[in-house]
Design a protein around this motif. Structure first.
Motif, PDB file in Angstrom:
ATOM      1  N   MET A   1      -5.559  -4.503 -12.477  1.00 56.29           N
ATOM      2  CA  MET A   1      -4.917  -3.799 -11.659  1.00 56.29           C
ATOM      3  C   MET A   1      -3.075  -3.918 -11.548  1.00 56.29           C
ATOM      4  N   GLU A   3       0.807  -4.043 -10.420  1.00 61.05           N
ATOM      5  CA  GLU A   3       1.291  -3.813  -8.430  1.00 61.05           C
ATOM      6  C   GLU A   3       1.816  -2.308  -8.528  1.00 61.05           C
ATOM      7  N   PRO A   4       1.201  -1.789  -7.499  1.00 62.64           N
ATOM      8  CA  PRO A   4       3.153  -0.619  -6.909  1.00 62.64           C
ATOM      9  C   PRO A   4       4.248  -0.343  -7.648  1.00 62.64           C
ATOM     10  N   LYS A   7       3.712   0.143 -10.972  1.00 62.85           N
ATOM     11  CA  LYS A   7       3.672   2.069 -11.192  1.00 62.85           C
ATOM     12  C   LYS A   7       5.014   2.882 -11.342  1.00 62.85           C
ATOM     13  N   TRP A  47       1.490   3.866   0.492  1.00 65.08           N
ATOM     14  CA  TRP A  47       1.591   4.659  -0.623  1.00 65.08           C
ATOM     15  C   TRP A  47      -0.020   3.821  -0.899  1.00 65.08           C
ATOM     16  N   ARG A  48      -1.437   4.986  -0.788  1.00 67.49           N
ATOM     17  CA  ARG A  48      -2.602   4.228  -0.520  1.00 67.49           C
ATOM     18  C   ARG A  48      -2.423   4.538  -2.221  1.00 67.49           C
ATOM     19  N   ALA A  49      -3.557   2.789  -2.023  1.00 64.01           N
ATOM     20  CA  ALA A  49      -3.920   2.419  -3.583  1.00 64.01           C
ATOM     21  C   ALA A  49      -5.125   2.986  -4.199  1.00 64.01           C
ATOM     22  N   GLY A  50      -4.811   3.377  -5.304  1.00 65.66           N
ATOM     23  CA  GLY A  50      -5.813   4.616  -6.330  1.00 65.66           C
ATOM     24  C   GLY A  50      -5.086   6.247  -5.996  1.00 65.66           C
ATOM     25  N   MET A  53       0.255   8.418  -7.532  1.00 66.87           N
ATOM     26  CA  MET A  53       1.694   7.421  -8.012  1.00 66.87           C
ATOM     27  C   MET A  53       2.756   8.602  -8.326  1.00 66.87           C
TER      28      MET A  53
END
Lengths: 171, 265
Positions: A1, A3-4, A7, A47-50, A53
């Motif tokens: 996964m 990292e934000p 992304k 920001w909410r994961a999933g 983005m």
């Protein structure tokens, strides 16, 4: 996964494309991206994961552009000479560059609320639902702005009966 | 008023162009467009304008991102090497682009040994040359037997295969056939415009992930081909026609398959 932050980085090229189309001028567009990234990174915890983005970043860019960025500009955005020269270099012929710059001129004449919708859907390929979420307006409003925007853009092809050759390809 | 007779609205035409309609509405709009060539022409114009937006701005995706845009990211201390970030951003940027993103990335012809040429571009162009010029049997099943054709192709290829609708690009389906390919099967759909020019759409499973190809153009065996692939399928739109006409058709094919996965069938 990923990292934000990774992304966010992965979205930079697309944010730049959208900003360029929205603002016109290369440097100003990158300033807008810079402002957008600064704000996004300061709020990355929100920001909410999933979640989407890209839509989140476009929401931030819209807010930055409409609330702050445009107010800082003394005059309305326009195509700089630098951009025109750059454009003519990529075209197959000056003729074609001129025609594409005609399309860009019409884009610049669109009201911002129509321009945003036309670009998010026509260039960025976002869905009507995503655009409604980003701009916080009903889907019906998205569709009516899109319709009005496209109506104006049709002026680009008026009087050009031979359509396919009207759009000379790049390279 | 029955749904079949319901007049088509501007909003629906836009939704058609953007792939936002339900499958049942697509058929209704197609029927309407077939009877209203002036509306179909306008829709074709809107498609050209959409392609024009990509021609104007997709170059930005291929530019190096100015360093100062990474400064904020670097301050976070998550990366020590700017090089990694640049590389990640470039690769991700190219991978993420949908639609016509690779517009400016004309793959160099020297790359003929790479899988996308060996397994997608070359077989698609060979199949195009062989069958599009065949006077007697250009297709195995005619468009009137489209249901039989697509169910046959779907069965043999073990995935849902539908013929894209290219009316707004000025092309009508003639039919199609199954072809052998280097690992399994490929599908070929053939289209013709009013000038009797033919283009083919070649679809096969695509499993070579080592290279990134979004939307590219090449000339192979004397014919033009727009091609792209995702993680599952490869697509090639081939024809010996004006490059811009081919581009508009290829974009319609691209939109069709991009949108298809999102909309209910």
């Amino acid at each position: 996964m990923p990292e934000p932050i990774e992304k966010v980085i992965s979205h930079i090229p697309r944010l730049r494309r959208y900003a360029r189309a929205l603002v016109g001028d290369t440097n100003k567009a990158d300033d807008l991206v810079q402002d957008c990234l600064t704000r996004a990174l300061s709020r990355l915890g929100l920001w909410r994961a999933g979640s989407d983005m890209r839509a989140w970043l476009f929401t931030i860019m819209h807010n930055v552009y409409v609330n702050d960025f445009r107010k800082q500009q003394n005059k309305p955005p326009c195509l700089s000479l630098h951009d025109v020269v750059e454009q003519s270099q990529i075209g197959a012929s000056p003729d074609e560059a001129l025609k594409l710059s005609d399309l860009e001129s019409i884009l610049r004449s669109l009201p911002v609320n129509q321009l945003e919708v036309v670009l998010m859907i026509g260039l960025e390929g976002l869905s009507y639902q995503q655009v409604a979420g980003i701009l916080k307006i009903p889907v019906g409003t998205v569709m009516s702005r899109l319709h009005r925007g496209r109506n104006q853009l049709r002026g680009w092809l008026t009087d050009k009966t031979d359509l396919p050759s009207a759009l000379r390809s790049v390279k | 008023m029955s749904k079949q007779n319901k007049p088509v609205t501007d909003a629906e035409l836009n939704a058609y162009l953007d792939g936002e309609l339900k499958q049942t509405d697509y058929l209704r709009i197609e029927a309407f467009l077939a009877e209203h060539p002036e509306v179909a022409k306008q829709l074709g114009n809107d498609r050209v304008i959409k392609a024009g937006l990509h021609q104007l701005f997709d170059k930005v995706l291929c530019e190096d991102v100015p360093e100062h845009l990474y400064k904020n990211v670097n301050l976070k201390g998550n990366y020590t090497s700017r090089h990694i970030i640049l590389k990640a951003a470039m690769i991700a940027g190219i991978m993420l682009i949908s639609g016509l993103a690779g517009w400016m990335l004309n793959i160099n012809r020297q790359a003929s040994s790479v899988p996308v040429f060996a397994h997608l571009v070359q077989p698609a162009t060979f199949a195009h040359i062989i069958y599009s010029t065949d006077a007697l049997h250009p297709v195995e099943f005619n468009a009137k037997d489209q249901n039989i054709l697509t169910s046959w192709l779907s069965t043999r290829m073990h995935t849902d295969i539908t013929a894209p609708i290219l009316t707004s690009a000025g092309f009508e389906l003639i039919g199609g056939r199954l072809l052998p390919s280097s690992n399994r099967m490929a599908a070929q759909f053939m289209y013709e415009n009013t000038a009797m020019q033919r283009i083919t759409v070649y679809i096969r499973r695509y499993t070579w992930a080592e290279e990134i190809t979004s939307f590219s153009y090449a000339e192979e065996n004397g014919v033009g081909v727009y091609f792209w692939h995702n993680q599952k399928m490869g697509y090639a739109v081939t024809g010996k026609i004006n490059k811009n006409q081919l581009m508009v058709a290829a974009q319609a094919v691209h939109d069709f398959f991009s949108n298809k996965s999102d909309r209910p069938l």
